[in-house]
Write a protein that holds these residues in place. Structure first.
Motif, PDB file in Angstrom:
ATOM      1  N   PHE A 209      -9.957  12.275  -1.966  1.00 21.41           N
ATOM      2  CA  PHE A 209      -9.739  10.832  -2.092  1.00 21.41           C
ATOM      3  C   PHE A 209      -9.344  10.460  -3.519  1.00 21.41           C
ATOM      4  O   PHE A 209      -8.415   9.684  -3.739  1.00 21.41           O
ATOM      5  CB  PHE A 209     -11.010  10.073  -1.701  1.00 21.41           C
ATOM      6  N   ILE A 210     -10.045  11.002  -4.496  1.00 21.45           N
ATOM      7  CA  ILE A 210      -9.909  10.561  -5.883  1.00 21.45           C
ATOM      8  C   ILE A 210      -8.635  11.076  -6.545  1.00 21.45           C
ATOM      9  O   ILE A 210      -7.895  10.325  -7.184  1.00 21.45           O
ATOM     10  CB  ILE A 210     -11.142  11.008  -6.697  1.00 21.45           C
ATOM     11  N   VAL A 211      -8.363  12.367  -6.401  1.00 28.10           N
ATOM     12  CA  VAL A 211      -7.292  12.993  -7.177  1.00 28.10           C
ATOM     13  C   VAL A 211      -5.914  12.404  -6.905  1.00 28.10           C
ATOM     14  O   VAL A 211      -5.160  12.144  -7.857  1.00 28.10           O
ATOM     15  CB  VAL A 211      -7.306  14.523  -6.969  1.00 28.10           C
ATOM     16  N   PRO A 212      -5.507  12.165  -5.641  1.00 33.11           N
ATOM     17  CA  PRO A 212      -4.174  11.586  -5.449  1.00 33.11           C
ATOM     18  C   PRO A 212      -3.998  10.245  -6.134  1.00 33.11           C
ATOM     19  O   PRO A 212      -2.917   9.932  -6.645  1.00 33.11           O
ATOM     20  CB  PRO A 212      -4.073  11.429  -3.924  1.00 33.11           C
ATOM     21  N   ARG A 213      -5.058   9.443  -6.164  1.00 30.46           N
ATOM     22  CA  ARG A 213      -4.966   8.120  -6.784  1.00 30.46           C
ATOM     23  C   ARG A 213      -4.873   8.234  -8.300  1.00 30.46           C
ATOM     24  O   ARG A 213      -4.085   7.523  -8.945  1.00 30.46           O
ATOM     25  CB  ARG A 213      -6.158   7.267  -6.350  1.00 30.46           C
ATOM     26  N   VAL A 214      -5.669   9.110  -8.888  1.00 33.30           N
ATOM     27  CA  VAL A 214      -5.589   9.298 -10.335  1.00 33.30           C
ATOM     28  C   VAL A 214      -4.239   9.887 -10.720  1.00 33.30           C
ATOM     29  O   VAL A 214      -3.635   9.500 -11.729  1.00 33.30           O
ATOM     30  CB  VAL A 214      -6.738  10.196 -10.825  1.00 33.30           C
ATOM     31  N   LEU A 215      -3.758  10.824  -9.931  1.00 30.90           N
ATOM     32  CA  LEU A 215      -2.454  11.422 -10.187  1.00 30.90           C
ATOM     33  C   LEU A 215      -1.367  10.357 -10.199  1.00 30.90           C
ATOM     34  O   LEU A 215      -0.541  10.295 -11.122  1.00 30.90           O
ATOM     35  CB  LEU A 215      -2.146  12.470  -9.118  1.00 30.90           C
ATOM     36  N   GLU A 243       1.422  -4.003  -8.670  1.00 30.68           N
ATOM     37  CA  GLU A 243       0.621  -4.353  -7.500  1.00 30.68           C
ATOM     38  C   GLU A 243      -0.012  -3.121  -6.890  1.00 30.68           C
ATOM     39  O   GLU A 243      -1.194  -3.105  -6.521  1.00 30.68           O
ATOM     40  CB  GLU A 243       1.491  -5.075  -6.460  1.00 30.68           C
ATOM     41  N   ARG A 244       0.772  -2.074  -6.751  1.00 34.81           N
ATOM     42  CA  ARG A 244       0.265  -0.815  -6.214  1.00 34.81           C
ATOM     43  C   ARG A 244      -0.829  -0.244  -7.108  1.00 34.81           C
ATOM     44  O   ARG A 244      -1.857   0.238  -6.621  1.00 34.81           O
ATOM     45  CB  ARG A 244       1.431   0.171  -6.098  1.00 34.81           C
ATOM     46  N   ARG A 245      -0.634  -0.310  -8.407  1.00 33.49           N
ATOM     47  CA  ARG A 245      -1.624   0.223  -9.343  1.00 33.49           C
ATOM     48  C   ARG A 245      -2.933  -0.553  -9.266  1.00 33.49           C
ATOM     49  O   ARG A 245      -4.022   0.030  -9.320  1.00 33.49           O
ATOM     50  CB  ARG A 245      -1.054   0.186 -10.767  1.00 33.49           C
ATOM     51  N   ALA A 246      -2.853  -1.864  -9.121  1.00 34.37           N
ATOM     52  CA  ALA A 246      -4.074  -2.663  -9.001  1.00 34.37           C
ATOM     53  C   ALA A 246      -4.838  -2.285  -7.747  1.00 34.37           C
ATOM     54  O   ALA A 246      -6.078  -2.202  -7.754  1.00 34.37           O
ATOM     55  CB  ALA A 246      -3.715  -4.150  -8.983  1.00 34.37           C
ATOM     56  N   SER A 247      -4.128  -2.028  -6.664  1.00 32.42           N
ATOM     57  CA  SER A 247      -4.768  -1.636  -5.412  1.00 32.42           C
ATOM     58  C   SER A 247      -5.427  -0.269  -5.533  1.00 32.42           C
ATOM     59  O   SER A 247      -6.570  -0.077  -5.087  1.00 32.42           O
ATOM     60  CB  SER A 247      -3.735  -1.625  -4.282  1.00 32.42           C
ATOM     61  N   LEU A 248      -4.728   0.690  -6.148  1.00 31.26           N
ATOM     62  CA  LEU A 248      -5.296   2.031  -6.316  1.00 31.26           C
ATOM     63  C   LEU A 248      -6.544   1.996  -7.188  1.00 31.26           C
ATOM     64  O   LEU A 248      -7.552   2.663  -6.889  1.00 31.26           O
ATOM     65  CB  LEU A 248      -4.252   2.961  -6.936  1.00 31.26           C
ATOM     66  N   ARG A 249      -6.512   1.217  -8.253  1.00 31.78           N
ATOM     67  CA  ARG A 249      -7.669   1.136  -9.141  1.00 31.78           C
ATOM     68  C   ARG A 249      -8.851   0.480  -8.432  1.00 31.78           C
ATOM     69  O   ARG A 249     -10.005   0.898  -8.615  1.00 31.78           O
ATOM     70  CB  ARG A 249      -7.303   0.361 -10.411  1.00 31.78           C
ATOM     71  N   ALA A 250      -8.570  -0.533  -7.621  1.00 34.60           N
ATOM     72  CA  ALA A 250      -9.650  -1.182  -6.873  1.00 34.60           C
ATOM     73  C   ALA A 250     -10.284  -0.207  -5.895  1.00 34.60           C
ATOM     74  O   ALA A 250     -11.516  -0.199  -5.706  1.00 34.60           O
ATOM     75  CB  ALA A 250      -9.103  -2.405  -6.141  1.00 34.60           C
ATOM     76  N   GLU A 251      -9.470   0.631  -5.264  1.00 36.39           N
ATOM     77  CA  GLU A 251     -10.009   1.619  -4.333  1.00 36.39           C
ATOM     78  C   GLU A 251     -10.916   2.616  -5.058  1.00 36.39           C
ATOM     79  O   GLU A 251     -11.981   2.984  -4.548  1.00 36.39           O
ATOM     80  CB  GLU A 251      -8.868   2.337  -3.628  1.00 36.39           C
ATOM     81  N   LEU A 252     -10.501   3.049  -6.237  1.00 35.68           N
ATOM     82  CA  LEU A 252     -11.345   3.952  -7.014  1.00 35.68           C
ATOM     83  C   LEU A 252     -12.637   3.266  -7.446  1.00 35.68           C
ATOM     84  O   LEU A 252     -13.720   3.877  -7.413  1.00 35.68           O
ATOM     85  CB  LEU A 252     -10.574   4.455  -8.244  1.00 35.68           C
ATOM     86  N   ASP A 253     -12.561   2.008  -7.836  1.00 33.52           N
ATOM     87  CA  ASP A 253     -13.765   1.284  -8.248  1.00 33.52           C
ATOM     88  C   ASP A 253     -14.749   1.145  -7.088  1.00 33.52           C
ATOM     89  O   ASP A 253     -15.968   1.322  -7.271  1.00 33.52           O
ATOM     90  CB  ASP A 253     -13.393  -0.097  -8.792  1.00 33.52           C
ATOM     91  N   ALA A 254     -14.244   0.833  -5.906  1.00 32.84           N
ATOM     92  CA  ALA A 254     -15.128   0.721  -4.744  1.00 32.84           C
ATOM     93  C   ALA A 254     -15.733   2.070  -4.403  1.00 32.84           C
ATOM     94  O   ALA A 254     -16.934   2.169  -4.093  1.00 32.84           O
ATOM     95  CB  ALA A 254     -14.341   0.170  -3.547  1.00 32.84           C
ATOM     96  N   TYR A 255     -14.934   3.114  -4.468  1.00 33.73           N
ATOM     97  CA  TYR A 255     -15.416   4.445  -4.116  1.00 33.73           C
ATOM     98  C   TYR A 255     -16.498   4.914  -5.083  1.00 33.73           C
ATOM     99  O   TYR A 255     -17.533   5.465  -4.675  1.00 33.73           O
ATOM    100  CB  TYR A 255     -14.248   5.418  -4.114  1.00 33.73           C
ATOM    101  N   TYR A 256     -16.273   4.677  -6.380  1.00 28.69           N
ATOM    102  CA  TYR A 256     -17.266   5.108  -7.362  1.00 28.69           C
ATOM    103  C   TYR A 256     -18.544   4.280  -7.280  1.00 28.69           C
ATOM    104  O   TYR A 256     -19.638   4.787  -7.544  1.00 28.69           O
ATOM    105  CB  TYR A 256     -16.674   5.092  -8.774  1.00 28.69           C
ATOM    106  N   ALA A 257     -18.423   3.025  -6.924  1.00 26.88           N
ATOM    107  CA  ALA A 257     -19.633   2.230  -6.724  1.00 26.88           C
ATOM    108  C   ALA A 257     -20.498   2.851  -5.630  1.00 26.88           C
ATOM    109  O   ALA A 257     -21.723   2.932  -5.758  1.00 26.88           O
ATOM    110  CB  ALA A 257     -19.267   0.794  -6.364  1.00 26.88           C
ATOM    111  N   ARG A 258     -19.847   3.329  -4.581  1.00 27.80           N
ATOM    112  CA  ARG A 258     -20.591   3.978  -3.504  1.00 27.80           C
ATOM    113  C   ARG A 258     -21.131   5.338  -3.955  1.00 27.80           C
ATOM    114  O   ARG A 258     -22.249   5.714  -3.611  1.00 27.80           O
ATOM    115  CB  ARG A 258     -19.695   4.123  -2.284  1.00 27.80           C
ATOM    116  N   LEU A 259     -20.331   6.092  -4.721  1.00 30.86           N
ATOM    117  CA  LEU A 259     -20.812   7.377  -5.226  1.00 30.86           C
ATOM    118  C   LEU A 259     -22.061   7.209  -6.085  1.00 30.86           C
ATOM    119  O   LEU A 259     -22.961   8.064  -6.078  1.00 30.86           O
ATOM    120  CB  LEU A 259     -19.722   8.068  -6.053  1.00 30.86           C
TER     121      LEU A 259
END
Length: 495
Positions: A209-215, A243-259
């Motif tokens: 999940f994480i690596v493609p977004r960071v890449l 716009e795409r970058r804001a969405s990807l960063r939000a997804e990472l923020d939500a995922y890390y909050a859960r982690l």
């Protein structure tokens, strides 16, 4: 420093070049030109053979953005990089100084750092900044002391290191960091106290999940190609789409909050305490970020996007899949081309179990290049192939300028258990694995048809036949495919 319970990443810190003590090494563009040096790209080349590389200062980098700021041509004034410049994958910021490349390489060699990129953070964190920890990946260049470098020791899996960088950029991590930082300097002593998630926190489903977004967020210019290639990606830089970058960063923020084990309400509190506790609540978290977005977008966009991502992940099973060893730890697959070549690789093994690695590779190279396939098929098979690539199955055609990435495909299938590999006489024999049939996701019927045609083309190629007629071994078309075959096979051997 080796990994310990207190330092599971084995992090070493490095201040590469001191802006005061090492200033004798610095040269401006005017000084280099006066020396007779010639500029090519971001580097300067002197007649004596000295190569000068940019000196990055902390202000030039930000989270997922190594082109945050640039110096003007006068080498004195600096400014933010404009959007029009960021959308150009060839644009690089102008530094104030350049330093000898040999000096940079000597200092990195002393730290045993052999990657073609660097990572670190700004050690200045002011109340006027929207984030406290501003960490990121930058090219392998000179770096000033206000951007200390992070160097994990013994962590040889780039995808895990990518997760470390994503963690340092997550909102939930930044919230914790704000409780530790009391001044404006984020020094080593403070950084060592941060609650960084350890490497064993990330299961394969998490890195998938994480690596493609960071890449995608990081690899936006050609100068970070080594970073992308360490993650197994050999395509072009990703577009800079705000716009795409804001969405990807939000997804990472939500995922890390859960982690980190947060609930949705706890995440809401971190984003904006007043949303949970009421408008009169005296505490605040990311006020500067909120105020900036209210002015720019008329809303606290980050909060909305992060909570929308959280709710979506609750519904679609993303959170339920966390912590499972069911996906590849690299970026692969991430595009339609990746999925297509994965299916083709499996289909070839289905058609010919125990296929030798070099034959498998040759079949994939032929199948994904229309000119080569047409050359080595009979007339009837050519018609079948044209039908294959006429519409949706065009995804099987290798994109211009890309490597096949056969080693990454093979590694991915091996990690999934879809393929087993034996290596008698160095042949790398590929056979179906226990998860073989569960792994094909897209175009399975088309992949099987294409695999049949590719194996026919391999037979004709090896017999030196062109449309059923014998052709010289020195034919340019054959030379091209042999060259590609040798390059990909060498990459497999080096992996």
């Amino acid at each position: 420093m080796t990994a310990t319970p207190d330092n599971p990443w084995g992090i070493r810190f490095m201040r590469m070049l001191d802006m005061s003590n090492d200033s004798g090494l610095f040269r401006t563009s005017e000084q280099l030109a006066a020396m007779g040096a010639v500029r090519e790209g971001v580097k300067w080349f002197a007649e004596a053979g000295t190569v000068w590389v940019p000196l990055y200062e902390a202000k030039m980098a930000h989270q997922f953005d190594h082109r945050w700021a640039t110096y003007e041509a006068n080498g004195v004034d600096s400014r933010d990089v404009e959007l029009e410049e960021k959308v150009d994958p060839g644009y690089a910021p102008q530094p104030r100084y350049w330093v000898p490349e040999a000096e940079v390489e000597s200092r990195l060699k002393a730290k045993n750092w052999n990657r073609g990129w660097l990572m670190g953070w700004r050690d200045i964190c002011r109340s006027t900044d929207e984030r406290t920890v501003i960490a990121g990946v930058i090219p392998r260049v000179g770096v000033g002391n206000k951007f200390p470098l992070l160097m994990p020791e013994g962590i040889i899996i780039p995808s895990k290191v990518t997760c470390l960088m994503a963690c340092l950029s997550a909102l939930v991590f930044d919230y914790s960091a704000r409780q530790k930082v009391g001044g404006i300097t984020l020094n080593f002593f403070i950084a060592e106290q941060f609650p960084v998630l350890p490497p064993n926190c990330y299961a394969l489903s998490d890195t998938a999940f994480i690596v493609p977004r960071v890449l995608e967020l990081t690899y936006t210019t050609h100068d970070l190609k080594p970073f992308a290639e360490d993650l197994g990606y050999h395509g072009p830089p990703f577009p800079w789409d705000p716009e795409r970058r804001a969405s990807l960063r939000a997804e990472l923020d939500a995922y890390y909050a859960r982690l980190y084990g947060l609930t949705r309400d706890e995440l809401r509190y971190i984003l904006d305490p007043s949303e949970v506790m009421g408008p009169d609540y005296p505490s605040e978290t990311f006020r500067v970020l909120k105020d900036k977005e209210m002015k720019a977008f008329g809303e606290y966009r980050t909060a909305r996007l992060v909570l929308e991502a959280w709710d979506r992940f609750e519904r679609d099973g993303t959170f339920a899949n966390m912590g499972k060893e069911v996906e590849d730890a690299s970026y692969f697959p991430v595009t339609a081309w990746d999925y297509a070549k994965r299916d083709l690789a499996l289909a070839l093994i289905a058609q010919r179990p125990g296929i030798a690695g070099r034959t498998h590779l040759l079949a994939m190279l032929l199948a994904t290049q229309p000119d080569q396939m047409r050359r080595h098929l009979s007339k009837a098979s050519q018609s079948r192939y044209e039908q294959q690539i006429s519409t949706a199955d065009r995804s099987f055609v290798m994109p211009s300028g890309q490597s096949l990435g056969w080693a990454e495909v093979e590694d991915h299938l091996g990690m999934l258990g879809a393929v087993t590999i034996s290596d008698p006489a160095g042949e790398r024999r590929l056979n179906p694995g226990s998860a073989f049939h569960e792994t094909i996701r897209t175009h399975p019927e088309s992949a099987l048809e294409l695999a049949q045609l590719a194996l026919e083309a391999v037979t004709n190629f090896e017999r030196g036949l062109d449309h059923g007629r014998e052709i010289p071994k020195t034919n340019p078309g054959m030379a091209t495919i042999v060259s590609l075959l040798d390059q990909e096979w060498a990459r497999r051997r080096a992996a």
